[in-house]
Design a protein around this motif. Structure first.
Motif, short mmCIF file in Angstrom:
data_model
loop_
_atom_site.label_atom_id
_atom_site.label_comp_id
_atom_site.label_asym_id
_atom_site.label_seq_id
_atom_site.Cartn_x
_atom_site.Cartn_y
_atom_site.Cartn_z
N GLU A 105 0.75 -1.17 0.04
CA GLU A 105 0.04 0.05 -0.16
C GLU A 105 0.90 1.11 0.08
O GLU A 105 1.82 1.27 -0.86
CB GLU A 105 -0.96 -0.21 1.24
N GLY A 106 0.46 2.13 0.58
CA GLY A 106 1.36 3.38 0.79
C GLY A 106 0.18 4.81 0.42
O GLY A 106 -0.24 4.83 -0.73
N ASP A 107 0.17 5.46 1.56
CA ASP A 107 -0.55 6.87 1.19
C ASP A 107 0.27 7.78 0.52
O ASP A 107 1.26 7.63 0.21
CB ASP A 107 -1.08 7.23 2.63
N ALA A 108 -0.60 8.91 0.46
CA ALA A 108 0.23 9.87 -0.56
C ALA A 108 1.30 10.52 0.30
O ALA A 108 2.30 10.62 -0.51
CB ALA A 108 -0.84 11.20 -0.57
N ASP A 109 1.64 10.63 1.29
CA ASP A 109 2.77 10.99 2.19
C ASP A 109 3.67 10.21 1.94
O ASP A 109 5.20 10.61 1.73
CB ASP A 109 2.27 11.37 3.50
N HIS A 127 5.06 10.43 -1.74
CA HIS A 127 5.74 11.47 -1.92
C HIS A 127 7.36 11.54 -1.52
O HIS A 127 8.03 12.17 -2.22
CB HIS A 127 5.01 12.79 -1.44
N ILE A 128 7.30 10.74 -0.30
CA ILE A 128 8.90 10.62 0.13
C ILE A 128 9.72 9.83 -0.80
O ILE A 128 10.93 10.32 -1.02
CB ILE A 128 8.87 9.85 1.45
N ARG A 172 10.04 12.31 -3.85
CA ARG A 172 11.15 13.31 -3.63
C ARG A 172 12.39 12.94 -3.75
O ARG A 172 13.40 13.45 -4.15
CB ARG A 172 10.87 13.92 -2.27
N ASP A 173 12.65 11.67 -3.23
CA ASP A 173 14.19 11.16 -3.24
C ASP A 173 14.56 10.92 -4.52
O ASP A 173 15.84 11.27 -5.09
CB ASP A 173 14.18 9.90 -2.38
N GLN A 174 13.73 10.19 -5.56
CA GLN A 174 14.20 9.77 -6.77
C GLN A 174 14.21 11.26 -7.53
O GLN A 174 15.29 11.27 -8.39
CB GLN A 174 12.80 9.05 -7.36
N ASP A 175 13.48 11.97 -7.39
CA ASP A 175 13.83 13.40 -8.15
C ASP A 175 15.03 14.33 -7.69
O ASP A 175 15.73 14.61 -8.53
CB ASP A 175 12.53 14.64 -7.91
N ARG A 226 -4.73 1.96 -4.73
CA ARG A 226 -4.31 1.48 -6.16
C ARG A 226 -4.34 2.84 -7.04
O ARG A 226 -3.54 3.22 -8.09
CB ARG A 226 -4.91 0.50 -6.62
N LEU A 227 -5.23 3.71 -6.77
CA LEU A 227 -5.58 4.85 -7.45
C LEU A 227 -4.37 6.03 -7.13
O LEU A 227 -3.70 6.63 -7.95
CB LEU A 227 -6.91 5.45 -7.35
N THR A 228 -4.20 6.04 -5.75
CA THR A 228 -3.26 6.91 -5.10
C THR A 228 -1.87 6.65 -6.00
O THR A 228 -1.17 7.62 -6.32
CB THR A 228 -3.26 6.73 -3.69
N GLU A 229 -1.43 5.42 -5.71
CA GLU A 229 -0.09 5.04 -6.47
C GLU A 229 -0.01 5.34 -7.97
O GLU A 229 1.02 5.81 -8.37
CB GLU A 229 0.32 3.50 -5.89
N ALA A 230 -0.94 4.81 -8.73
CA ALA A 230 -1.07 5.35 -10.02
C ALA A 230 -1.00 6.73 -10.22
O ALA A 230 -0.28 7.37 -11.12
CB ALA A 230 -2.23 4.74 -10.85
N ALA A 231 -1.54 7.68 -9.40
CA ALA A 231 -1.87 9.20 -9.67
C ALA A 231 -0.37 9.72 -9.22
O ALA A 231 0.17 10.67 -10.01
CB ALA A 231 -2.71 9.56 -8.82
N ILE A 232 0.35 8.98 -8.51
CA ILE A 232 1.52 9.78 -7.79
C ILE A 232 2.94 8.99 -8.55
O ILE A 232 3.75 10.10 -8.86
CB ILE A 232 1.78 9.69 -6.52
#
Length: 467
Positions: free
Chosen positions: A21-25, A28-29, A32-35, A265-271
């Motif tokens: 899983e994994g929420d938006a926060d 985003h961690i 940010r690391d990959q960016d 699943r929608l959150t991970e696809a969106a982010i």
């Protein structure tokens, strides 16, 4: 150049990710690391060019790189988000890695100069997106002039003059032919009446508030260094108007099917999903459908890209995203914190591969397959039609049985770090939670027989290697 050390991810983040899983926060961690790694990689490229001997990178090439960098800085002052869209485009990663490899040699490779020219194209695309007026010269190679994230032009190889102002891009070839005009929008769409212009198709956003998903079939680095055949993938392909329509229609059904797997699943696809790269039919596929029906993959150096042949249905499109975005998540987590200290020797049995896998590959495969087992179980429980329910239970049973065959190896490894142990423990918890709603007995029996047969074949092929 390595990024500055990051704080270890908090335990609640590891537990979320262990459950796939994994929420938006949390996501985003990882982003940010990959960016940060990408931006440092680009800076390292410029530094490597400055440090390279003139036999590898002549002075004129260095001067051009600095001109391109100056245009990027000008564009960033106008619209930072627009420039980051280009520099963080997944397919700029393989290009940058290839440039660094070329610059590290004592003799320039045959493609290095063309690779360095690509920074000019990236800078131009960033300036166009930022709405910055400029005039410059680019170089077409192999009959193509790319403008990353926007599109590409078919034209003779060689220098090309381009000018941009107020949403209009003008391209003039050296042979004096009439100029090509491309009209651009600030959202990144670009169109032209000239048939030589090949736009990047933008698929609608998965969720409101996020950007569209490019279906990039023109970037010259979209499969660079990917080892596609070695991983059972087909070559990248250009898609015609009919195929674009088919991709768009299939994509339109993905959002509700992803939602069946849970809001995460929608959150991970969106982010996480930043572009799709279309592949041709899988190796071994024939005109009447024999052989593999679908293939897909991700690349660590192209964070956010999913490479995929055209999914047969929206359901398989959604499951492809679930599968591949787990690889994206786990690779990003592994870059943030070590998960194990096992070596890279391929020695382990994996029911989804015919060849021995290294420990990291085993972990990656188990992680993506347990997410699929969870997704297909949710799909089966929510399906209204018997045929859809049967298909979903079959997929769930196979994936769950495959994961069950390798979890003991993962759990028994003494080389897992604390973070890796927490991740694997959560995977085991998810695996047992799936027992709350078991598949029909027939599907379970067939899945057990499938994995048992796969193991026998693997042992016959690979002899006494470890399992």
């Amino acid at each position: 150049m390595s990024p500055p050390p990051s704080l270890p991810p908090p335990d609640h983040m590891l537990r979320q990710l262990g459950r796939t899983e994994g929420d938006a926060d949390t996501l985003h961690i990882l982003v940010r690391d990959q960016d940060t790694r990408r931006l440092l990689l680009l800076r390292a490229l410029l530094d490597a060019a400055d440090a390279a001997p003139t036999t590898v990178c002549p002075r004129r090439a260095i001067d051009r790189l600095h001109q391109d960098w100056a245009l990027l800085e000008k564009a960033e002052r106008a619209d930072r988000t627009a420039v980051r869209t280009v520099l963080l485009h997944p397919l700029a990663g393989p290009w940058a890695q290839r440039c660094l490899r070329g610059l590290s040699g004592s003799v320039p490779g045959p493609e290095l100069h063309a690779d360095l020219d690509h920074l000019s194209a990236l800078a131009a695309a960033a300036a166009i997106r930022a709405g910055v007026t400029f005039t410059t010269r680019l170089t077409a190679h192999d009959g193509l002039l790319p403008l990353p994230t926007l599109g590409a032009l078919r034209m003779a190889s060689g220098p090309v003059g381009i000018a941009f102002s107020e949403g209009e891009l003008t391209i003039r070839e050296a042979d004096g032919r009439p100029p090509i005009t491309v009209h651009t929008q600030r959202d990144g769409t670009a169109g032209s009446a000239d048939p030589r212009w090949l736009p990047v198709l933008a698929l609608p956003a998965v969720l409101p508030g996020v950007g569209p998903v490019p279906l990039d079939d023109v970037d010259p680095y979209r499969t660079e260094g990917g080892g596609l055949r070695r991983h059972g993938l087909s070559a990248a392909t250009h898609i015609d108007d009919c195929e674009r329509k088919a991709w768009t229609e299939s994509w339109s059904g993905v959002e509700p099917l992803l939602r069946i797997g849970g809001e995460h699943r929608l959150t991970e696809a969106a982010i996480l999903l930043r572009c799709l790269v279309p592949l041709g039919p899988p190796p071994g596929s024939g005109s009447i459908g024999e052989g593999a029906a679908h293939c897909s993959g991700t690349r660590r150096e192209a964070f956010g890209a999913v490479l995929s042949s055209k999914p047969a249905t929206p359901a398989y499109f959604a499951s492809t995203l679930v599968h591949e975005l787990q690889h994206t998540k786990l690779a990003a987590l592994g870059a943030l914190v070590p998960l194990h200290h096992e070596d890279a020797t391929p020695r382990h049995f994996a029911p989804w591969r015919s060849d021995p896998r290294p420990f990291d590959g085993l972990l990656q495969g188990a992680y993506s397959h347990i997410a699929l087992a969870d997704y297909w179980q949710r799909f089966a429980l929510g399906a209204q039609r018997v045929t859809h329910r049967d298909l979903a239970w079959a997929e769930h049973a196979r994936c769950r049985e495959q994961v069950g065959a390798v979890l003991p190896v993962l759990a028994g490894s003494a080389a897992l770090t604390r973070e890796g142990r927490m991740l694997v423990n959560e995977m085991i918890t998810l695996y047992h939670r799936l027992d709350d709603c078991p598949p029909p007995a027939g599907h379970l029996a067939r899945a057990e027989a499938y994995v048992a047969t796969t193991r026998v074949i693997w042992q016959q092929r690979n002899g006494s290697r470890r399992q």
